[in-house]
Structure formats: C-alpha cells, structure tokens
Write an enzyme that holds these catalytic residues in place. Structure first.
Site, PDB file in Angstrom:
ATOM      1  N   SER A 175       0.733  -1.341  -0.105  1.00  0.00           N
ATOM      2  CA  SER A 175       0.099   0.093   0.055  1.00  0.00           C
ATOM      3  C   SER A 175       0.799   1.374   0.076  1.00  0.00           C
ATOM      4  CB  SER A 175      -0.910   0.020   1.334  1.00  0.00           C
ATOM      5  OG  SER A 175      -1.606   1.243   1.580  1.00  0.00           O
ATOM      6  N   TYR A 188      -2.131  -0.831  10.504  1.00  0.00           N
ATOM      7  CA  TYR A 188      -2.132  -1.278   9.077  1.00  0.00           C
ATOM      8  C   TYR A 188      -0.609  -0.543   8.416  1.00  0.00           C
ATOM      9  CZ  TYR A 188      -3.484  -1.815   4.344  1.00  0.00           C
ATOM     10  OH  TYR A 188      -3.483  -1.988   2.842  1.00  0.00           O
TER      11      TYR A 188
END
Length: 302
Positions: A175, A188
């Site tokens: 990401s 995350y």
C-alpha cells in the site's frame, strides 16, 4: 588495483545513464510480456477483493493453475468456481497466513496436490482502523502477524523450490501507506512499512538468483470492503482505484518483471515530496487532502 578503481568510477555513472535511458525507452516502446502458460500461481487472501480480481486476471492471461488461500471458505469456493468456469484449473485451501505452522503444513499440501508454485502473490491483509491507544493489543498483533510475518512464512515455504527450479516470482500487494502513514490506521501502516522493507531486502537478495524475481505493488486507496467508509477531502481529485485496475497492473508488472509499481503514477510525486519538504509542510498536505481525518468515518469490512 588503482586503475581498476578508477575504471569503476568512470563506468558507474555511464552505467547509470544507460539504465535510465533503457527505462525511459521501455516506457515508450511496448515490452514483451512473460508467458504465464506454465506458471502455477498462489494468491493469499484470494477469496475476495483484489485477491479475487488477481485470480481472474491471471486466469485470463493464461496461468496454468491457480491456488487460493484464505480464511473464509464461502468466498474461496465462489472464486474457485468462477475461475474454473473460465477454463483454468483452480484449487483453494483454508489457511491463516499469520499462523506459521499452518502456512508450512498447507504449503506441503499444495505441493502434493497441485505441484510447485512458481508465482506467489502475498495479498492477504487486515486493518483495524484505530489509533494506538484505542487499539486492542491482540488486534495489533494480528495485523503484524498477517500483514508482515505472514509474508515471511509464505516466502520461506515456497522460495527454496523456486531457487532450485530457477523459476519464480514473489509478489507483495502492499500500500502507498507504507510510504506515507495516516492517523487512525497505525496497525496497518506499520505492518505495510515493515512489509515494504522486507520486500526491498528480498529483491536485492535475489539479484544473483537466476530466474527468480520480486515485485512490490504500492496502490493508493482501493474501493474494496477493507477500507469501507474511508473518506478523503477531494474524492474527485483523489478517486479510489478499482480492484480490477490494481489486479491488471499487478499482473502486467509480473509479466514485465517490474520490481516496483506505484498506483496511480502520481504517487511518484509523493516519494519526491517526502524527500524534500519539511515536516510542517507534509502535515499541511495531510490536512489539505483530508488524509489527516479520512479514517474518522472508517467502517471496514462488515
């Protein structure tokens, strides 16, 4: 010895210029795509979202066999049936990649039932979407085990055979948050930054391993259930990516043997800005774009 060092100093900048020109030419002229007809692909988190789209894309591009790993059997069954209807052999296995022993046992079962895996796509991930002080300790550990350590275990399970065959590819669906973290998703962001460093080290470690490569994909916010409810300030300027777009570009990156893929291409500007702007300016960018508060409306997967 001195002349060799001087020669190396002269050749190094010339080599850099050659590589830059070669990369620039590659952007203009279409490159030959890798044939996938003999490749067995394993996708973690393959039951839904980007994982399901990746399975479709690999099948459409002629992969020989596709193996799906995940924790939700219903989703895995649905995706497996869809891929089989496309004419591609597909199998699924229930596996929690955060569980080391389960990964090794399931990998053994895959080799016995399907054969050697030549393309491993580490896609499985979870997000809890909370600040550090609001996060449960077990939830924080779960994110690190699945998002980061899971890639250690899957890679250790399948890479040795790839090295023996001199044919393999490790893919990490990461990401852009690995490069630029946001509040409210500390679990995350931390795990993705760790996974990015893991892949950077792994990619360099494979330089002298013929036939085996690695690809790291860093997409912007993608419209899947995982980040349901996340909102930026200017959605028309910063629209979420479609899962099928991420999947298509990822498989293309594998076929082109591309080490790093940032999506969309404008994310390259983020890398440049982070390296030249002062911290205060970066903070203002977060506030202006809405990434500073984007997790306030986060709901996640239901």
């Amino acid at each position: 010895m001195v002349w060799k060092r001087l020669g190396a100093l002269v050749m190094f900048p010339l080599q850099m210029i050659y590589l830059v020109v070669k990369a620039a030419v590659g952007l203009v002229l279409p490159a030959k795509l890798r044939d996938l007809s003999r490749e067995n692909v394993l996708i973690t988190g393959g039951g839904r979202g980007i994982g399901r789209q990746l399975a479709r894309e690999f099948a459409e591009r002629g992969a020989r066999k596709i193996v799906l790993w995940g924790r939700t059997e219903k989703c895995l069954k649905e995706t497996t049936e869809e891929i089989r209807q496309m004419g591609t052999e597909c199998h699924y296995f229930i596996c929690d990649v955060g569980n080391r022993e389960e990964v090794y046992q399931t990998a053994k079962a895959v080799r016995e039932k399907v054969g050697d895996i030549t393309i491993l796509v580490n896609n499985a991930a979870v997000v809890h979407g909370k600040s550090l002080m609001d996060s449960d300790d077990d939830a924080l550990l779960k994110s690190q085990h699945i998002n980061t350590l899971g890639q250690f275990w899957t890679t250790k399970a399948f890479l040795p055979r790839m090295l023996e065959l001199q044919n393999g590819h490790i893919v990490c669906l990461n990401s852009v948050l690995a490069l630029s973290a946001i509040p409210g998703a500390i679990d995350y962001c931390t795990s993705k930054a760790s996974a990015f460093a893991f892949m950077e080290s792994l990619t360099l470690g494979l330089l002298d391993c013929p036939g085996v490569s690695a690809t790291t994909v860093l997409p912007f916010h993608t419209s899947t259930e995982m980040f349901q409810g996340m909102r930026v300030r200017f959605p028309n300027l910063f629209p979420p990516l479609k899962p099928e777009t991420v999947a298509r570009r990822t498989v293309e990156a594998v076929q082109l043997n591309q080490a790093l893929l940032l999506l969309p291409w404008t994310m390259h500007a983020l890398v440049i800005l982070k390296s030249i702007l002062p911290q205060a300016a970066l903070e203002e960018i977060h506030k202006f774009s809405g990434t500073y508060t984007c997790m306030n409306t986060f709901k996640g997967r239901t």
